[in-house]
Scaffold this motif. Structure first.
Motif, PDB file in Angstrom:
ATOM      1  N   MET A   1      87.453  35.139  -3.920  1.00  0.00           N
ATOM      2  CA  MET A   1      86.293  34.260  -4.010  1.00  0.00           C
ATOM      3  C   MET A   1      85.126  35.038  -4.613  1.00  0.00           C
ATOM      4  SD  MET A   1      84.291  32.075  -1.044  1.00  0.00           S
ATOM      5  CE  MET A   1      83.534  33.510  -0.249  1.00  0.00           C
TER       6      MET A   1
ATOM      7  N   THR B   1      78.884  36.444   3.960  1.00  0.00           N
ATOM      8  CA  THR B   1      79.814  35.438   3.436  1.00  0.00           C
ATOM      9  C   THR B   1      81.218  36.012   3.281  1.00  0.00           C
ATOM     10  OG1 THR B   1      77.959  34.412   2.258  1.00  0.00           O
ATOM     11  CG2 THR B   1      80.187  33.806   1.549  1.00  0.00           C
TER      12      THR B   1
ATOM     13  N   VAL C   1      85.457  34.940   5.619  1.00  0.00           N
ATOM     14  CA  VAL C   1      86.741  34.425   5.130  1.00  0.00           C
ATOM     15  C   VAL C   1      87.877  35.031   5.947  1.00  0.00           C
ATOM     16  CG1 VAL C   1      88.298  34.281   3.166  1.00  0.00           C
ATOM     17  CG2 VAL C   1      85.831  34.086   2.815  1.00  0.00           C
TER      18      VAL C   1
ATOM     19  N   GLN D   1      91.354  35.843   6.051  1.00  0.00           N
ATOM     20  CA  GLN D   1      92.515  35.997   5.165  1.00  0.00           C
ATOM     21  C   GLN D   1      93.838  35.745   5.892  1.00  0.00           C
ATOM     22  OE1 GLN D   1      90.094  38.317   5.568  1.00  0.00           O
ATOM     23  NE2 GLN D   1      89.194  38.764   3.556  1.00  0.00           N
TER      24      GLN D   1
ATOM     25  N   TYR E   1      88.305  39.707   7.689  1.00  0.00           N
ATOM     26  CA  TYR E   1      87.607  38.729   8.526  1.00  0.00           C
ATOM     27  C   TYR E   1      86.954  39.369   9.744  1.00  0.00           C
ATOM     28  CZ  TYR E   1      87.194  34.571  11.544  1.00  0.00           C
ATOM     29  OH  TYR E   1      86.745  33.575  12.368  1.00  0.00           O
TER      30      TYR E   1
ATOM     31  N   VAL F   1      88.703  27.393   3.026  1.00  0.00           N
ATOM     32  CA  VAL F   1      87.552  28.297   2.928  1.00  0.00           C
ATOM     33  C   VAL F   1      86.271  27.552   3.288  1.00  0.00           C
ATOM     34  CG1 VAL F   1      86.145  29.652   1.321  1.00  0.00           C
ATOM     35  CG2 VAL F   1      88.647  29.830   1.250  1.00  0.00           C
TER      36      VAL F   1
ATOM     37  N   GLN G   1      86.051  27.517   6.966  1.00  0.00           N
ATOM     38  CA  GLN G   1      85.746  28.837   7.514  1.00  0.00           C
ATOM     39  C   GLN G   1      84.261  29.187   7.339  1.00  0.00           C
ATOM     40  OE1 GLN G   1      88.588  31.386   5.556  1.00  0.00           O
ATOM     41  NE2 GLN G   1      90.258  30.808   6.941  1.00  0.00           N
ATOM     42  N   LEU G   2      83.703  28.806   6.203  1.00  0.00           N
ATOM     43  CA  LEU G   2      82.277  29.068   5.978  1.00  0.00           C
ATOM     44  C   LEU G   2      81.417  28.214   6.918  1.00  0.00           C
ATOM     45  CD1 LEU G   2      82.210  29.267   2.065  1.00  0.00           C
ATOM     46  CD2 LEU G   2      82.134  31.159   3.695  1.00  0.00           C
TER      47      LEU G   2
ATOM     48  N   ILE H   1      91.133  37.442  -0.779  1.00  0.00           N
ATOM     49  CA  ILE H   1      91.788  36.429   0.055  1.00  0.00           C
ATOM     50  C   ILE H   1      93.280  36.701   0.230  1.00  0.00           C
ATOM     51  CG2 ILE H   1      92.333  33.979   0.289  1.00  0.00           C
ATOM     52  CD1 ILE H   1      89.758  33.318  -1.172  1.00  0.00           C
TER      53      ILE H   1
END
Length: 532
Positions: A283, A301, A305, A307, A343, A391, A394-395, A496
Motif C-alpha cells: 500500500m 497508518t 495493516v 498482514q 501489524y 484494508v 482495518q484502517l 502486505i
C-alpha cells in the motif's frame, strides 16, 4: 474471442456427428485446435499499454515471445545466452565483450548483429528505463558478431538488467519508422512469435515465427515454437478468468489469483503449478499530500495493516505476510528487525493520538474539526477489490475512514501521474532485484511509478550510492540494504503480502517437467506443446 468461438462450434460439431462421424473432418478440426492455444492474464498482468520494451513501464508475458534479450536468467540466478552466445568482463569491470549468435533475423527479415546493439543502447536515453544502461559509456562494434561495452564505472547489475523484459531488443528500422506507434500498431523483434494483433487491455494475438532457431539453453526446444498461434486475453475479473479455464475457453491462467486456488486444487480437470514467489503486494502512501506529509501519520497508518489477517482470510495461508518492500529471497530484504513493518494496532493508535487526531463520536478521528478521511485507490479485478475492502476495515478499526475508488487497470497509472489525487493505494509488483526500491521511491519517478511521491534528500543520497557507486555484487547488496532500510524508516508504504507464483492449465496443453527461468516467460513457453 475468435478462438473461443471456434472451439465452441467444434464442440457442437462433435456432438451432432457422434463417434461414427469423427472422420476426416474431425481429425482436421482436432489438428487445427492443437495448433492454437489461449492464455489468460488476470488482474495483476492486465493493462500494459504498449509492447515497446525500451519505453514501457509495464509489460506482460507476451513480450518475451515477440522479442529476445541478450541473456536470460534462470531461477537459480544464473545467466544464459539468448541472442548472445558468450560474454566476458574485464577484471576491473570496465569492459564487457559479447559474442552474438550468427544467423539471427528479425521478423521483417532484417539481420540482427553488432550494429543493432550499437543502435539500441542509446535508445534508452530520456526514458524511464535509462538507468539500465547508464553505466555504459559507449558501444564498440568489434566485428559483425562481437560487441564491446566500454563502461563509465563497474556495474555489477549489468547482466540482470540485460535479462529483464525491458531490455528486449526491437528492430531498428521499424522502431524508427513507427515512432510512438511501435509496440502498439506493430512490434518487430527476433522472438519465436510475431505480433498479429494487439488491443490494449483486451488481447494480443501472436503467430509463430517459423524461422526461429536460436533459443537459449533454458528451452529444450530451440525452435520454432510448437503452437502456430497464441492468444493472450486480459481478464481482470478473476471469476470470469477461472470460468474461461473451466469451460475450455482458455488453456491456461498465466497467473492464478490466490483466492481461487482452493477451487482449482479441487478441479481434477485442471493442473496447478506453483513456483517460488517474485511478487509483492503493498500500500503506497502519498507523502506529498495531507495528512501524510507527517511521517508519524504514515507510520500510524502502516502499522494499522494486519498482514497476517489478510494472508489467512483472503489467501488461505498461501504465500507469506510481507514486512519489507522486497521479496524474501533477496539478501537486501534482510534488514535490521527495527525497520520491519508488521501489524501493531497499539503503536498505531498512540501515534495518531500523539499527532492530535482523537477519536470522534463515531470512532473516526478528528483534528481541528476535520475528520480523518482519505482516498484509497486500487485497480479493477476481484482480488484487488476484496483486498482493498479488508484494508479499509482495518484502517477504520484505528479511526481512519478510507473511501475506495476502483479504477480501470489501463488508466490508473495515468491517474497516479496527476500526483495529488490519491492518498493511499493497493498495488502489486513482480521483480527479482533490489533496484525496484529505486523504481518506486526515486524522486525523479514521482507520480508513476513512484506512487508514494517520495522525495527525500537522504534517500536520494543512498539511492545514488546503491545505483551508481557499487563496485562489486556484495557491495551493491550492502548499499541497497541501507537504502531499503531508510525507505522503510520513512513509512512511504505498508507491506502486505508476498504471493507464490501459480499457474493453472487444462488438458489440451502439456508443460515441461521443469519450468526454467524466474517465471513463465519465453524460454518455457517454447516448450509448451499441444496434448495431441
Amino acid at each position: 474471442m475468435k478462438t473461443m468461438m471456434t472451439r465452441s462450434l467444434l464442440a457442437m460439431g462433435f456432438a451432432s456427428l457422434g463417434l461414427a462421424g469423427l472422420g476426416l473432418a474431425g481429425l482436421a478440426a482436432t489438428t487445427a485446435q492443437a495448433q492454437e492455444a489461449t492464455f489468460v492474464m488476470t488482474a495483476r498482468l492486465v493493462g500494459a499499454p504498449t509492447y515497446n520494451p525500451t519505453k514501457a513501464t509495464k509489460l506482460n508475458t507476451a513480450t518475451t515471445l515477440i522479442f529476445d534479450r541478450l541473456v536470460v536468467q534462470d531461477a537459480d540466478q544464473s545467466f544464459h545466452g539468448q541472442l548472445a552466445s558468450s560474454w566476458e568482463a574485464s577484471p576491473d569491470g570496465m569492459q564487457w565483450t559479447f559474442k552474438l549468435k550468427p544467423g539471427v533475423k528479425f521478423h521483417n527479415g532484417e539481420p540482427f548483429n553488432a550494429r543493432t546493439i550499437e543502435w539500441w543502447v542509446p535508445q534508452f536515453k530520456g526514458t524511464e528505463n535509462a538507468f539500465t544502461v547508464e553505466a555504459i559509456e559507449r558501444v564498440e562494434v568489434v566485428d559483425d558478431l562481437t560487441v564491446r561495452f566500454h563502461m563509465k564505472r563497474p556495474d555489477p547489475n549489468l547482466l540482470f538488467n540485460l535479462a529483464t523484459s525491458f531490455m528486449c531488443i526491437p528492430e531498428p528500422k521499424s522502431y524508427t519508422a513507427l515512432g510512438d506507434s511501435f509496440g502498439v500498431t506493430d512490434a518487430i523483434g527476433t522472438g519465436p512469435y510475431k505480433m498479429q494483433q494487439f488491443s490494449v487491455g483486451q488481447q494480443t494475438v501472436l503467430v509463430r515465427n517459423d524461422d526461429y532457431a536460436w533459443a537459449s539453453d533454458l528451452s529444450a526446444n530451440r525452435g520454432p515454437a510448437k503452437f502456430k498461434k497464441l492468444t493472450f486475453r486480459e481478464i481482470a475479473e478473476e471469476s470470469t478468468a477461472y470460468l474461461e479455464l473451466k469451460t475450455g475457453g482458455a488453456d491456461m491462467l498465466v497467473n492464478v489469483p490466490t483466492d481461487f486456488l482452493p477451487r482449482i486444487q479441487a478441479d481434477k480437470a485442471v493442473k496447478l503449478v506453483t513456483l517460488p514467489g517474485n511478487e509483492l503486494v503493498y500500500m503506497p502512501i502519498n507523502t506529498s499530500v495531507e495528512p501524510f506529509t507527517d511521517v508519524k501519520l504514515r507510520e500510524a497508518t502502516a502499522f494499522a495493516v494486519n498482514q497476517k489477517e489478510i494472508l489467512t482470510s483472503l489467501y488461505g495461508g498461501n504465500g507469506a505476510a510481507a514486512d519489507t518492500f522486497l521479496i524474501a529471497s533477496l539478501k537486501e530484504s534482510q534488514v535490521e528487525p527495527k525497520y520491519k513493518i508488521s501489524y501493531d494496532p497499539e503503536r498505531s493508535r498512540k501515534l495518531f493520538d500523539a499527532a492530535g487526531w482523537k477519536a470522534g463520536p463515531d470512532g473516526i478521528r478528528v483534528k481541528d474539526g476535520k475528520r480523518l478521511e482519505v482516498k484509497l485507490w486500487t485497480q479493477n479485478g476481484t482480488e484487488f477489490k476484496r483486498l482493498v475492502e479488508i484494508v479499509q476495515a482495518q484502517l477504520k478499526a484505528v479511526g481512519m475512514q478510507a473511501d475506495i475508488s476502483i479504477i480501470d487497470a489501463g488508466s490508473i497509472n495515468a491517474q497516479y501521474r496527476k500526483k495529488t489525487e490519491h492518498q493511499l493505494a493497493i498495488r502489486a509488483y513482480q521483480w527479482t532485484n533490489a533496484d525496484i526500491v529505486d523504481w518506486f521511491f526515486a524522486a525523479k519517478r514521482a507520480g508513476y511509478p513512484n506512487v508514494s511521491m517520495f522525495n527525500d534528500p537522504e534517500a536520494e543520497r543512498l539511492n545514488d550510492i546503491a545505483m551508481n557507486k557499487s563496485k562489486s555484487w556484495d557491495e551493491r547488496v550492502a548499499n541497497f540494504t541501507r537504502y531499503h532500510e531508510y525507505v522503510l524508516s520513512q513509512y512511504a508504504f505498508a507491506p502486505i503480502y508476498q504471493p507464490a507464483q501459480s499457474l493453472a492449465y487444462g488438458k489440451r496443453i502439456v508443460l515441461p517437467q521443469e519450468i526454467r527461468g524466474t517465471g513463465l516467460y519465453g524460454p518455457t513457453m517454447l516448450d509448451i506443446a499441444p496434448a495431441n
